[in-house]
Write an enzyme that holds these catalytic residues in place. Structure first.
Site, PDB file in Angstrom:
ATOM      1  CE  LYS A 111      -1.480   1.241   4.249  1.00 37.44           C
ATOM      2  NZ  LYS A 111      -1.510   3.074   4.237  1.00 37.44           N
ATOM      3  CG  ASN A 112       3.241   2.372   2.975  1.00 40.22           C
ATOM      4  OD1 ASN A 112       2.083   3.469   3.663  1.00 40.22           O
ATOM      5  ND2 ASN A 112       3.380   1.990   4.734  1.00 40.22           N
ATOM      6  NE  ARG A 165      -1.909  12.615   8.675  1.00 38.88           N
ATOM      7  CZ  ARG A 165      -1.708  14.097   9.475  1.00 38.88           C
ATOM      8  NH1 ARG A 165      -3.261  14.270   9.879  1.00 38.88           N
ATOM      9  NH2 ARG A 165      -0.478  14.683   9.343  1.00 38.88           N
ATOM     10  CB  CYS A 199      -3.220  11.254  12.209  1.00 36.53           C
ATOM     11  SG  CYS A 199      -2.576  10.024  11.836  1.00 36.53           S
ATOM     12  NE  ARG A 255       0.850   9.559  10.314  1.00 35.86           N
ATOM     13  CZ  ARG A 255      -0.176   8.581   9.718  1.00 35.86           C
ATOM     14  NH1 ARG A 255       0.457   8.648   8.337  1.00 35.86           N
ATOM     15  NH2 ARG A 255      -0.351   7.787  10.134  1.00 35.86           N
ATOM     16  N   PRO A 256       3.487  16.300  10.371  1.00 37.91           N
ATOM     17  CG  PRO A 256       5.069  17.578  11.684  1.00 37.91           C
ATOM     18  CD  PRO A 256       3.940  16.967  11.457  1.00 37.91           C
ATOM     19  CB  VAL A 257       2.364  19.282   5.931  1.00 36.51           C
ATOM     20  CG1 VAL A 257       1.569  18.067   5.542  1.00 36.51           C
ATOM     21  CG2 VAL A 257       1.669  20.421   5.778  1.00 36.51           C
ATOM     22  CG  ASP A 307       3.207   1.353   9.658  1.00 39.61           C
ATOM     23  OD1 ASP A 307       2.684   2.617  10.269  1.00 39.61           O
ATOM     24  OD2 ASP A 307       3.274   1.507   8.432  1.00 39.61           O
ATOM     25  CB  ILE A 367       7.757   6.985  14.603  1.00 40.18           C
ATOM     26  CG1 ILE A 367       9.000   6.042  14.647  1.00 40.18           C
ATOM     27  CG2 ILE A 367       7.678   7.647  13.098  1.00 40.18           C
ATOM     28  CD1 ILE A 367       9.887   6.138  13.979  1.00 40.18           C
ATOM     29  NE  ARG A 383      -6.702   4.360   6.040  1.00 37.04           N
ATOM     30  CZ  ARG A 383      -5.628   4.648   6.868  1.00 37.04           C
ATOM     31  NH1 ARG A 383      -5.935   4.817   8.149  1.00 37.04           N
ATOM     32  NH2 ARG A 383      -4.694   5.294   6.501  1.00 37.04           N
TER      33      ARG A 383
END
Length: 418
Positions: free
Chosen positions: A22-23, A93, A117, A122-124, A305, A327, A397
């Protein structure tokens, strides 16, 4: 809303194939925005997040054809709008990765800020700083990132801290920028390498994949091609853990063992008997599981994960262990649900102290996020009696047909309606 009803305490047997990552698939789908031609992608998992990304691309004007169960044909020739609405971004996200390719190809983009979240912030900011360094004008207004640039120009940029989605976004944008871009302290995850391999396949010039320093030479255009997504290392590790906690011998196929080096080493420390082949792993459980302390780290370390799934392993180990989550600041939400099943866990900020117990007890539990839901399913497989796992839209998901895969191994798993 659907639930899983699991009757645990039964050993598993047989073999199964791991689905596509998926990632890796999500940013590869977003990267199709860079090329105004038809692109075929194989080994795409049939997941809720994949459907969300498909809906987002279709919303912009892309055509997406499902050629087979796991093959997509994507054409972004007729993109009408360069806009990612909050209604779609808030559910996934990873949608933020459309920002770089939209800006690079069209010179403009408006993408919703992802919002909250359940597992932490999870800053952008690194996405914005990197694109600004490439010459983009960026404004945050009414909850949206508005970006524009007549022409992106290559630059040297350092991620601090390392960012997987940030690396993906800037690497994609740099493919069509003028000149050379150097990304320092880049993510080294296999999914980033796979994205880079896809970009090279469609005509990008990239070196340094899998290292901290990625160099991209901008090109004027990209071409149509056919590409295959890598197997999902997180799903693979989840099923390896399932083998140990159910005291089962399993064969896991369609994986890349090199992507699992640290998790395999950790499972061997727990007593697992593991035989690695070119694209498969045979695993057998020990008589007693040994506790394994660890901390989560960026690749090649132990992925965040699989922290929740490894916690279930330690719950059933003979002794105590320490789990240090580095994390995300809020990724222990599964602990309360595992405690309902009898787990002996105490928390001290971002450290979990686990005392092993002989057996878990069945109980109704509720998933709070994707990987927490996987942990609850694992716990239910090991527990005696019937466990109901609620809110399994989370697990859909990221795990393709998990109920069917477990059933094929002999697990007593049933999907039911609330």
């Amino acid at each position: 809303m659907e639930k899983l009803r699991i009757n645990g305490g039964h050993p598993l047997k047989g073999e199964l194939a791991i689905s596509g990552s998926k990632n890796a698939a999500l940013p590869i789908m977003a990267a199709c925005l860079l090329c105004p031609n038809e692109i075929m992608i194989d080994n795409v998992p049939n997941l809720r997040d994949i459907k969300t990304m498909g809906t987002l691309l279709s919303h912009m004007g892309a055509t997406i054809e499902k050629v087979s169960e796991n093959t997509l044909k994507i054409n972004t020739k007729n993109i009408r709008q360069k806009f990612a609405p909050y209604e779609l971004v808030k559910t996934m996200r990873a949608s933020i990765v459309v920002l770089g390719p939209l800006l690079a190809r069209f010179g403009e983009a408006a993408v919703s800020l992802p919002g909250g979240c359940s597992i932490g912030a999870r800053p952008v900011n690194l996405h914005i700083e990197g694109l600004s360094a490439m010459g983009a004008k960026i404004e945050i207004k009414n909850g949206y990132i508005h970006a524009s640039a007549k022409e992106l120009k290559g630059c040297e940029f350092e991620f601090n801290p390392v960012s997987v989605t940030g690396t993906a976004n800037l690497m994609m944008a740099a493919c069509l920028a003028k000149g050379q871009t150097i990304l320092n302290n880049s993510a080294k995850e296999p999914e980033i390498v796979n994205l880079g391999e896809f970009l090279i396949t469609i005509g990008a010039k990239i070196s340094g994949l899998g290292t901290e320093r990625i160099i991209i030479e901008g090109v004027k255009s990209l071409k149509s091609e056919h590409f295959k997504v890598i197997p999902d290392r997180i799903e693979a590790t989840t099923f390896l853990i399932a083998s140990l906690i159910t005291k089962s011998n399993l064969k896991i196929n369609n994986l890349i063992p090199g992507h699992l080096k640290e998790p395999i080493d950790l499972l061997r420390r727990s007593g697992a008997i593991i035989k690695v082949s070119r694209q498969s792993i045979d695993i057998a459980p020990p008589k007693k599981i040994k506790p394994v302390s660890f901390k989560t780290e960026p690749y090649p370390g132990i992925p965040t994960d699989i922290q929740a799934q490894l916690m279930v392993l330690n719950i059933l180990a003979d002794g105590h262990s320490t789990i240090h989550e580095t994390i995300f600041e809020n990724r222990f939400m599964h602990v309360l649900e595992l405690q309902r099943m009898g787990a002996d866990i105490s928390l001290n900020r971002n450290i979990a102290l686990v005392q092993g117990i002989k057996a878990l007890k069945s109980a109704p539990v509720m998933a709070t996020d994707l990987r927490a839901s996987a942990a609850l399913v694992l716990a239910a497989l090991a527990a005696e009696g019937e466990t109901i796992v609620d809110r399994i839209y989370h697990i859909d998901r990221g795990y393709e047909n998990i109920d069917k895969k477990l059933s094929s191994l002999g697990a007593m798993v049933e999907r039911i309606e609330s």
